[in-house]
Design a protein around this motif. Sequence first.
Motif, PDB file in Angstrom:
ATOM      1  N   PRO A  82       1.415  -1.011  -0.064  1.00 29.91           N
ATOM      2  CA  PRO A  82      -0.173  -0.009   0.114  1.00 29.91           C
ATOM      3  C   PRO A  82       0.780   1.012  -0.152  1.00 29.91           C
ATOM      4  N   GLU A  83       1.926   1.500   0.822  1.00 27.93           N
ATOM      5  CA  GLU A  83       3.080   2.339   0.679  1.00 27.93           C
ATOM      6  C   GLU A  83       3.986   3.132  -0.366  1.00 27.93           C
ATOM      7  N   ASP A  84       3.664   1.749  -1.458  1.00 21.92           N
ATOM      8  CA  ASP A  84       4.269   1.653  -2.461  1.00 21.92           C
ATOM      9  C   ASP A  84       2.726   3.131  -4.136  1.00 21.92           C
ATOM     10  N   GLU A  85       1.947   3.198  -3.241  1.00 21.49           N
ATOM     11  CA  GLU A  85       0.927   3.690  -4.164  1.00 21.49           C
ATOM     12  C   GLU A  85       1.340   5.499  -4.336  1.00 21.49           C
ATOM     13  N   VAL A  86       1.169   5.651  -5.440  1.00 20.08           N
ATOM     14  CA  VAL A  86       1.823   6.661  -5.854  1.00 20.08           C
ATOM     15  C   VAL A  86       1.083   8.248  -6.026  1.00 20.08           C
TER      16      VAL A  86
END
Length: 88
Positions: A82-86
């Motif tokens: 989830p924290e990879d979402e731009v």
Amino acid sequence: SVSSYPPSSSLVTILSSCPRNRQQATRLKQTEERVLRALDDLASDPDLKIDGRWYAIGRSHIEQGFMAANRAIFQPGRVTLPEDEVPE
């Protein structure tokens, strides 16, 4: 080729849904099971005196080889977190 990061999780889905890939993986799993059963027979034969250390090493390498072959078919990669979402 090396994929870019973050990896596409759909690639694994596409490869695993390919009938030919599934067919080959099933064939490998069946072959692996036959080999492992032969090793089980070897280890359980009371008339044979085997070196347990070399048996364990050999069995582990065989299992690792089949695992690598299946990974070659399905080409699993890293997952997107989830924290990879731009942010947009």
